[in-house]
Design an enzyme around this catalytic site. Structure first.
Site, PDB file in Angstrom:
ATOM      1  N   SER A  89      -6.317   8.703  -0.305  1.00 40.38           N
ATOM      2  CA  SER A  89      -5.621   7.414  -0.382  1.00 40.38           C
ATOM      3  C   SER A  89      -6.480   6.371  -1.095  1.00 40.38           C
ATOM      4  O   SER A  89      -6.770   6.504  -2.279  1.00 40.38           O
ATOM      5  CB  SER A  89      -5.225   6.964   1.027  1.00 40.38           C
ATOM      6  OG  SER A  89      -4.378   5.851   0.983  1.00 40.38           O
ATOM      7  N   ASP A 145       5.012  11.559   2.308  1.00 40.45           N
ATOM      8  CA  ASP A 145       4.146  10.401   2.527  1.00 40.45           C
ATOM      9  C   ASP A 145       5.003   9.146   2.657  1.00 40.45           C
ATOM     10  O   ASP A 145       5.740   8.790   1.744  1.00 40.45           O
ATOM     11  CB  ASP A 145       3.166  10.267   1.354  1.00 40.45           C
ATOM     12  CG  ASP A 145       2.056   9.264   1.621  1.00 40.45           C
ATOM     13  OD1 ASP A 145       2.320   8.241   2.262  1.00 40.45           O
ATOM     14  OD2 ASP A 145       0.923   9.512   1.170  1.00 40.45           O
ATOM     15  N   HIS A 164       1.429  10.739   5.149  1.00 41.71           N
ATOM     16  CA  HIS A 164       0.237  10.073   4.641  1.00 41.71           C
ATOM     17  C   HIS A 164      -1.045  10.525   5.337  1.00 41.71           C
ATOM     18  O   HIS A 164      -2.060  10.741   4.704  1.00 41.71           O
ATOM     19  CB  HIS A 164       0.373   8.558   4.764  1.00 41.71           C
ATOM     20  CG  HIS A 164      -0.685   7.813   4.000  1.00 41.71           C
ATOM     21  ND1 HIS A 164      -0.763   7.847   2.624  1.00 41.71           N
ATOM     22  CD2 HIS A 164      -1.727   7.046   4.409  1.00 41.71           C
ATOM     23  CE1 HIS A 164      -1.787   7.119   2.221  1.00 41.71           C
ATOM     24  NE2 HIS A 164      -2.404   6.628   3.285  1.00 41.71           N
TER      25      HIS A 164
END
Length: 312
Positions: free
Chosen positions: A182, A257, A287
């Site tokens: 991320s 996600d 996620h």
């Protein structure tokens, strides 16, 4: 019926170990429903606090799990100084099975919440089952590191981590794989782009990374979409990634996600100019759970073995 090959057996072992280890890895997501209204009102002045969730989960600034909690051995607890006076907490892990040692060091960059201790189960798989050294770096303002996080500061932290590995005797001659999840992926892209020509970076692994912070806001925080231009934490992954042309890249994309839409990873792939690139889709990956999906670590192991080690 023919027996499985040694390679297949080993990948099965990685999968089994990963499923057991990463059951611990579940961090709170950046919930748009809880902060969207706040972001709309305070985007410019409070965005650092909203982007860099260093106080979640509760206790994360003082309670950092240590490797022995996961039966990990051969590790060091480090404090690495930065050029601007901060001290970064880090764990350095050595491969425990010397027969698997691939002369590779993985530099891990975490997401926007939690601390390095929350990612130890991931590092355990990389250390024990992939035969890699691992440096887990805690950004400024996270966990036991000093300072306050922002884009400029994290870029300094990343360079500090890479410089540390290049100056350490047992890692300076290894191939370095920069691995980011991320926000850590956005940081990884900037670091590799800046250092690619030095020749010490052997690979880049990106998991659920966004194209830019401004482009993420409309989907992650819809009420604030018209204020995205006020975001001064830019993280321009989509314009920086095309400058990386020699480093092999592995994209690990969770298709479910809920924070960073999978379209961001597809867009990054579309602008990628690396001569070697692999895109792995994890159909049920959200996620925070993409790392737990079947095939995740197998793809990473194959990437290190074939695109990093064998390409030397």
């Amino acid at each position: 019926m023919s027996s499985p090959s040694p390679s297949t057996t080993f990948l099965n072992q990685i999968s089994a170990a990963a499923s057991h280890a990463v059951s611990y890895v579940r961090l709170p997501v950046l919930a748009s429903s809880g902060i969207a209204a706040i972001l709309s009102a305070f985007l410019y002045f409070k965005q650092n606090e909203l982007i860099y969730q260093r106080n979640l989960p509760i206790g994360t600034r003082t309670e950092v799990p240590k490797p022995p909690m996961f039966h990990m051995t051969d590790w060091e607890d480090l404090s690495i100084p930065t050029p601007d006076g901060e001290s970064l907490h880090a764990y350095f892990l050595r491969p425990t099975n010397k027969r698997l040692d691939q002369n590779v060091t993985v530099l891990m960059f975490h997401g926007n919440a939690g601390n390095i201790g929350h990612r130890l189960p991931i590092a355990k798989v990389v250390q024990e089952h992939m035969g890699c050294h691992v440096l887990m770096l805690e950004y400024r303002g996270y966990g036991l590191s000093t300072g306050t996080p922002n884009e400029r500061g994290l870029l300094i932290d990343a360079q500090t981590g890479l410089d540390y590995l290049m100056g350490r005797a047992e890692t300076r001659d290894t191939k370095i794989v920069v691995y980011g999840q991320s926000l850590g992926g956005a940081l990884s892209i900037q670091l590799v782009a800046k250092n690619e020509k030095q020749g010490n970076i052997g690979g880049l692994v990106l998991e659920n990374t966004f194209t830019s912070m401004r482009k993420l806001i409309p989907s992650a925080l819809p009420p604030a979409k018209y204020l995205a231009r006020l975001c001064h934490q830019v993280w321009p992954s989509d314009t920086t990634l095309p400058t990386i042309k020699e480093t092999p890249i592995l994209f690990l994309s969770g298709l479910r996600d809920e924070i960073v839409p999978a379209s961001h990873m597809k867009q990054l792939q579309s602008v990628c100019r690396s001569k070697k690139q692999t895109f792995k889709e994890l159909p049920n990956g959200t996620h925070n759970d993409t790392v737990m999906e079947p095939g995740y670590f197998e793809a990473m192991f194959k990437f290190i073995r074939e695109d990093v080690v064998r390409s030397r």
